[in-house]
Scaffold this motif. Sequence first.
Motif, PDB file in Angstrom:
ATOM      1  N   ASP A 255       3.630   1.797 -12.470  1.00  0.00           N
ATOM      2  CA  ASP A 255       3.510   3.253 -12.070  1.00  0.00           C
ATOM      3  C   ASP A 255       4.733   3.846 -12.529  1.00  0.00           C
ATOM      4  O   ASP A 255       5.518   3.350 -13.436  1.00  0.00           O
TER       5      ASP A 255
ATOM      6  N   GLU B 295     -10.165   9.872   8.495  1.00  0.00           N
ATOM      7  CA  GLU B 295      -9.038  10.020   8.139  1.00  0.00           C
ATOM      8  C   GLU B 295      -7.986  10.378   9.409  1.00  0.00           C
ATOM      9  O   GLU B 295      -8.156  11.185  10.060  1.00  0.00           O
TER      10      GLU B 295
ATOM     11  N   ALA C  98     -10.224   5.344  12.510  1.00  0.00           N
ATOM     12  CA  ALA C  98     -11.080   4.149  12.754  1.00  0.00           C
ATOM     13  C   ALA C  98     -10.476   3.361  13.597  1.00  0.00           C
ATOM     14  O   ALA C  98      -9.296   2.849  13.367  1.00  0.00           O
TER      15      ALA C  98
ATOM     16  N   CYS D  87       0.375   7.009   1.049  1.00  0.00           N
ATOM     17  CA  CYS D  87       1.220   6.921  -0.135  1.00  0.00           C
ATOM     18  C   CYS D  87       0.840   7.969  -1.200  1.00  0.00           C
ATOM     19  O   CYS D  87       1.377   8.208  -1.992  1.00  0.00           O
ATOM     20  N   THR D  88      -0.261   8.282  -1.165  1.00  0.00           N
ATOM     21  CA  THR D  88      -0.678   9.227  -2.231  1.00  0.00           C
ATOM     22  C   THR D  88      -0.193  10.566  -2.239  1.00  0.00           C
ATOM     23  O   THR D  88       0.188  11.121  -3.412  1.00  0.00           O
TER      24      THR D  88
ATOM     25  N   ILE E  41       1.253   8.518 -12.583  1.00  0.00           N
ATOM     26  CA  ILE E  41       1.221   8.276 -14.160  1.00  0.00           C
ATOM     27  C   ILE E  41       0.172   7.264 -14.511  1.00  0.00           C
ATOM     28  O   ILE E  41      -0.077   6.416 -13.608  1.00  0.00           O
TER      29      ILE E  41
ATOM     30  N   SER F 123      -3.998   6.596 -10.346  1.00  0.00           N
ATOM     31  CA  SER F 123      -4.459   6.896 -11.649  1.00  0.00           C
ATOM     32  C   SER F 123      -5.872   5.957 -11.974  1.00  0.00           C
ATOM     33  O   SER F 123      -6.818   6.200 -12.556  1.00  0.00           O
TER      34      SER F 123
ATOM     35  N   ALA G  97      -3.315   3.181  -7.118  1.00  0.00           N
ATOM     36  CA  ALA G  97      -4.425   3.599  -6.925  1.00  0.00           C
ATOM     37  C   ALA G  97      -4.859   5.120  -7.340  1.00  0.00           C
ATOM     38  O   ALA G  97      -5.931   5.604  -7.117  1.00  0.00           O
TER      39      ALA G  97
HETATM   40  C1  FAD Z   1       7.263   6.352  -5.462  1.00  0.00           C
HETATM   41  C2  FAD Z   1       5.874   5.935  -5.846  1.00  0.00           C
HETATM   42  C3  FAD Z   1       5.430   6.166  -7.002  1.00  0.00           C
HETATM   43  C4  FAD Z   1       4.096   5.813  -7.530  1.00  0.00           C
HETATM   44  N1  FAD Z   1       3.639   6.111  -8.707  1.00  0.00           N
HETATM   45  C5  FAD Z   1       2.216   5.869  -9.311  1.00  0.00           C
HETATM   46  C6  FAD Z   1       1.858   6.247 -10.339  1.00  0.00           C
HETATM   47  O1  FAD Z   1       2.568   6.615 -11.342  1.00  0.00           O
HETATM   48  N2  FAD Z   1       0.815   6.079 -10.715  1.00  0.00           N
HETATM   49  C7  FAD Z   1      -0.282   5.551  -9.765  1.00  0.00           C
HETATM   50  O2  FAD Z   1      -1.484   5.400 -10.003  1.00  0.00           O
HETATM   51  N3  FAD Z   1       0.344   5.231  -8.419  1.00  0.00           N
HETATM   52  C8  FAD Z   1       1.251   5.437  -8.103  1.00  0.00           C
HETATM   53  N4  FAD Z   1       1.932   4.799  -6.897  1.00  0.00           N
HETATM   54  C9  FAD Z   1       1.048   4.026  -6.034  1.00  0.00           C
HETATM   55  C10 FAD Z   1      -0.118   5.136  -5.402  1.00  0.00           C
HETATM   56  O3  FAD Z   1       0.566   6.277  -4.863  1.00  0.00           O
HETATM   57  C11 FAD Z   1      -0.857   4.313  -4.455  1.00  0.00           C
HETATM   58  O4  FAD Z   1      -1.540   3.047  -5.162  1.00  0.00           O
HETATM   59  C12 FAD Z   1      -1.903   5.154  -4.037  1.00  0.00           C
HETATM   60  O5  FAD Z   1      -1.449   6.312  -3.373  1.00  0.00           O
HETATM   61  C13 FAD Z   1      -2.648   4.312  -2.676  1.00  0.00           C
HETATM   62  O6  FAD Z   1      -3.877   5.150  -2.436  1.00  0.00           O
HETATM   63  P1  FAD Z   1      -4.680   4.512  -1.135  1.00  0.00           P
HETATM   64  O7  FAD Z   1      -5.481   5.817  -0.711  1.00  0.00           O
HETATM   65  O8  FAD Z   1      -5.001   3.366  -0.975  1.00  0.00           O
HETATM   66  O9  FAD Z   1      -3.460   4.603   0.324  1.00  0.00           O
HETATM   67  P2  FAD Z   1      -2.728   6.255   0.795  1.00  0.00           P
HETATM   68  O10 FAD Z   1      -2.572   7.250   0.137  1.00  0.00           O
HETATM   69  O11 FAD Z   1      -1.748   5.415   1.555  1.00  0.00           O
HETATM   70  O12 FAD Z   1      -4.186   6.270   2.051  1.00  0.00           O
HETATM   71  C14 FAD Z   1      -4.545   5.547   3.019  1.00  0.00           C
HETATM   72  C15 FAD Z   1      -4.795   6.714   4.090  1.00  0.00           C
HETATM   73  O13 FAD Z   1      -5.588   5.805   5.113  1.00  0.00           O
HETATM   74  C16 FAD Z   1      -5.255   6.540   6.248  1.00  0.00           C
HETATM   75  N5  FAD Z   1      -5.522   5.513   7.463  1.00  0.00           N
HETATM   76  C17 FAD Z   1      -4.813   4.284   7.799  1.00  0.00           C
HETATM   77  N6  FAD Z   1      -5.494   3.822   8.606  1.00  0.00           N
HETATM   78  C18 FAD Z   1      -6.460   4.669   9.084  1.00  0.00           C
HETATM   79  C19 FAD Z   1      -7.286   4.302  10.195  1.00  0.00           C
HETATM   80  N7  FAD Z   1      -7.298   3.175  11.123  1.00  0.00           N
HETATM   81  N8  FAD Z   1      -8.309   5.076  10.406  1.00  0.00           N
HETATM   82  C20 FAD Z   1      -8.399   6.091   9.499  1.00  0.00           C
HETATM   83  N9  FAD Z   1      -7.631   6.739   8.531  1.00  0.00           N
HETATM   84  C21 FAD Z   1      -6.660   5.689   8.041  1.00  0.00           C
HETATM   85  C22 FAD Z   1      -4.149   7.071   6.370  1.00  0.00           C
HETATM   86  O14 FAD Z   1      -3.519   8.041   7.131  1.00  0.00           O
HETATM   87  C23 FAD Z   1      -4.012   7.378   4.650  1.00  0.00           C
HETATM   88  O15 FAD Z   1      -4.098   8.906   4.609  1.00  0.00           O
HETATM   89  C24 FAD Z   1       3.172   5.216  -6.698  1.00  0.00           C
HETATM   90  C25 FAD Z   1       3.629   5.079  -5.276  1.00  0.00           C
HETATM   91  C26 FAD Z   1       4.884   5.466  -4.788  1.00  0.00           C
HETATM   92  C27 FAD Z   1       5.337   5.420  -3.467  1.00  0.00           C
END
Ligand code: FAD
Length: 372
Positions: free
Chosen positions: A371, A2, A142, A10-11, A17, A308, A306
Amino acid sequence: LEKETLASGCTSHGTGISRFNLRDADNSAHANLLQSHIFKLDKMIPFLEDESGMSVQYQLMPGMSVPLTDEAWESMQVQGPANGHKVLSGDAARQLEPHLGPEIPGVLWEPRRARVSGPKLTFAYARAAAKRGAEISLGEPATGVQLMDGRVVGVKTPSETIPCGAVVLAMGTWAPEAGAWFGVDIPVKPVKGEALRLVYRGPSSTHALNPMGLRPGFAEQGHVLFRMDGMVSVGSTMEDTGYVSEPTQAARDRLMRMAVYLWPGLAEAEVKHHVYGLRPIPADGLPILGPIPGVEGGFIVTGHGAVSKSALFAEITADYVLRGTTDAVPSMEPFLLERFDAKGDVGENAFGVIRQAREAAPTVAAGSGRDG
Ligand SMILES: Cc1cc2nc3c(=O)[nH]c(=O)nc-3n(C[C@H](O)[C@H](O)[C@H](O)COP(=O)(O)OP(=O)(O)OC[C@H]3O[C@@H](n4cnc5c(N)ncnc54)[C@H](O)[C@@H]3O)c2cc1C
């Protein structure tokens, strides 16, 4: 690996929800995927809380979808019952929730919605994984992969190359950066979402409230949700601002206008946090899951909703890594990265696709969102 810290993407600001949207209530593969995610989450949470020893604030409640336009209300009255939701008049809704906005003409009532804390869920996954032997490196990006004879044999960081048999890209909206490591395009675009966390001492709603329909001056989609930690979550805007973005006063105003229409007492609430995140939105709006074409041992998992859907996405990913296939959903075709080759260049179209989908079904789909 990480690059920053757990749940720093984004998480940290997603609402978490989980719901079954009317828009998805057809027999499409996406509908099937959505349906199964709810059951996976239900099943996984008690197990995860037990393994990690922490609560992820899983909250179950009924929901009310609230029309913001005449068209939305007309459409809801037709489509709602067809999908097993109850239509309630405004008065009937206010009997259940006396503090609901007085102008609301009626609602669609659903028996079940859920909300989970994204950051707590992430910490719980990490703790449970570490307990079973996973090593987690924070603050370590990475920077590439090492390939040999068409398969992944290592992951590069600034200080070393770590040997491996498989790599899963779980990089959210940064996933396109890794496309070059594998020689593929990963058409994912950031779509900003802003939300508010309010402190409010007045009466709370026992229903999750979601507006439907686009109303000038209101947030593009949304929710008002009284969380189990005592905060009121109000979200969420949806804007195509690229990777550089910040919260704005205009978004805050749109969110508060919507919130006060739904629950007028919130006019007295204090805005404690104004948060924003970059949703990873693939070009056609559907998640990208499974193998990276052309490279053995390369996998990807990214997309919207991602939090939920994490239990389901994790199962699919583990199945591919361990068995090379999955039966977690009826068909994986719409979710594989290789689908974009067949469709041609849609990489610049992510937000447009969402907007078009909402315009195509302007009444119910708009504002129902995937969401909060
Ligand atoms: C306002 C808002 C409301 C939302 N509401 C909902 C909802 O109600 N329900 C729902 O399910 N989803 C909702 N979402 C969407 C949800 O938050 C995202 O789909 C989800 O958080 C994505 O998760 P992720 O792990 O793919 O990405 P992220 O949480 O962005 O995690 C990616 C991680 O990868 C790391 N990273 C990136 N590049 C590298 C690298 N080269 N090496 C190592 N680490 C790296 C980053 O630092 C980060 O920590 C909402 C989003 C927003 C903004």
